[in-house]
Write a protein that holds these residues in place. Structure first.
Motif, short mmCIF file in Angstrom:
data_model
loop_
_atom_site.label_atom_id
_atom_site.label_comp_id
_atom_site.label_asym_id
_atom_site.label_seq_id
_atom_site.Cartn_x
_atom_site.Cartn_y
_atom_site.Cartn_z
N PHE A 136 -27.81 15.72 51.38
CA PHE A 136 -28.60 14.79 50.56
C PHE A 136 -29.04 15.47 49.27
O PHE A 136 -28.92 14.91 48.17
N LEU A 137 -29.55 16.69 49.40
CA LEU A 137 -30.04 17.43 48.24
C LEU A 137 -28.91 17.68 47.24
O LEU A 137 -29.06 17.43 46.03
N VAL A 142 -20.24 16.88 41.48
CA VAL A 142 -19.98 17.68 42.68
C VAL A 142 -19.17 16.88 43.68
O VAL A 142 -19.20 15.64 43.69
N ALA A 143 -18.45 17.58 44.53
CA ALA A 143 -17.79 17.00 45.70
C ALA A 143 -18.39 17.71 46.92
O ALA A 143 -18.19 18.91 47.09
N VAL A 144 -19.15 16.97 47.72
CA VAL A 144 -19.92 17.57 48.80
C VAL A 144 -19.27 17.27 50.15
O VAL A 144 -18.97 16.12 50.47
N PRO A 188 -29.20 9.40 58.63
CA PRO A 188 -29.73 8.19 59.27
C PRO A 188 -28.65 7.11 59.39
O PRO A 188 -27.73 7.04 58.57
N ALA A 189 -28.76 6.30 60.43
CA ALA A 189 -27.80 5.22 60.61
C ALA A 189 -27.83 4.26 59.43
O ALA A 189 -26.81 3.70 59.03
N ASP A 190 -29.01 4.05 58.88
CA ASP A 190 -29.18 3.20 57.70
C ASP A 190 -30.01 3.96 56.67
O ASP A 190 -30.96 4.66 57.02
N GLY A 191 -29.67 3.81 55.41
CA GLY A 191 -30.47 4.42 54.36
C GLY A 191 -30.18 5.89 54.21
O GLY A 191 -29.09 6.39 54.51
N ASP A 192 -31.21 6.62 53.75
CA ASP A 192 -31.05 8.04 53.47
C ASP A 192 -32.31 8.78 53.86
O ASP A 192 -33.16 8.24 54.59
#
Length: 312
Positions: A49-50, A59-61, A289-293
């Motif tokens: 996330f960061l 970037v490619a994470v 998370p299953a939903d969101g961030d």
């Protein structure tokens, strides 16, 4: 771009030597595919996330821990070790995932960014206390708690330092990384303010958790954590320890026993039945998370805490 491409080629050659050729063939499917973006390997979700928030489209994470998998005891396959060897930047947290620590030690070189080194880590018992019989990664991590991302202010500081490291990997976009880190800091500062207000006045301040992951949150917002297990979520607590936790939950009038998303709730349910409490999910956000961030998961945690602690 020419310098970065040359650095990538050198890293790939070094990886081939270190892995006796076979691993290099596996690693060819990992990073290094886009010369216009910095190839970043993140050890698990909060670091992913960061990197994504600060790196943006520059970037490619790749995350080593997959969605739905418990990241503490991650075992790397040869392809993932190859991704570590090929990456231009490796974002990890030493002491949290031994297999990642080993891969970084063998193949990371000066491309590794250890988030644990940004600020001193809290002791494993910070934000609460432990009972005899608790087990976890305390020995592996030197008695330190790695779950720093559950304090938004610490995550913001890690983001600032990550922007600096990305700027060294791609100097032409250093200003963009700094600007995104500042924007993320503003979001995390707002989240911190919501937590401070939301948990300021509560009937209770003790949280009973199946996994002792919330020391940073408890320490920062003046809560007290009572862990059923230690830092490792799959540790089996001793019967004596379960009895002690249940007794303490009764003494403090706990109405909720918290469990997390990636492990079985059975132990939390056992304690809850013993004390006549309910159970609820408090997400340590170790996985996506299953939903969101991360931000939405933290806000969901805040609402869960406010309900459980009877906050006004």
């Amino acid at each position: 771009m020419t310098v970065r491409s040359a650095s990538r080629a050198l890293a790939a050659a070094t990886a081939a030597l270190l892995t006796l050729g076979g691993l290099a063939a596996c690693s060819g499917d990992g990073g290094g595919s886009d010369p216009d973006r910095v190839d970043v390997v993140a050890a698990f979700y909060p670091l992913q996330f960061l990197a994504e928030k600060i790196g943006g489209d520059a970037v490619a994470v790749t995350s080593l821990a997959k969605p739905g998998a418990e990241p503490h005891d991650l075992e790397l396959n040869p392809r993932q070790v190859g991704q570590v060897a090929d990456a231009e930047l490796i974002v990890y947290l030493s002491g949290f995932q031994p297999a990642v620590d080993e891969a970084v030690e063998q193949n990371g070189g000066d491309r590794a960014f250890d988030v644990a080194g940004v600020q001193p880590l809290l002791d494993a018992a910070a934000g609460g206390h432990q009972h005899e019989g608790e087990a976890g990664h305390e020995e592996e991590s030197g008695g330190k708690d790695p779950h720093l991302w559950l304090d938004p202010t610490r995550l913001a500081t890690a983001g600032d330092r990550l922007a600096d490291r990305l700027g060294k990997a791609d100097p032409g976009r250093a200003g963009d990384f700094t600007a995104r880190a500042a924007a993320l800091r503003a979001e995390l500062t707002g989240l911190d303010a919501d937590y401070t207000r939301g948990l300021a006045t509560c009937q209770r301040r003790e949280i009973v958790t199946s996994h002792t992951a919330f020391g940073y949150l408890a320490d920062h917002y003046r809560l007290e954590q009572v862990g059923i297990t230690g830092l490792s979520p799959d540790a089996e607590p001793a019967p004596q320890h379960l009895a002690e936790v249940a007794e303490e939950a009764r003494e403090h009038g706990a109405t909720t026993i918290f469990f997390e998303t990636l492990v079985s709730p059975k132990i939390a349910e056992t304690v809850a039945r013993e004390v006549g409490a309910r159970t609820a999910v408090l997400d340590p956000i170790e996985g996506r998370p299953a939903d969101g961030d991360y931000l939405s998961a933290m806000r969901a945690n805040l609402q869960t805490l406010r309900t459980a602690l009877d906050c006004s």
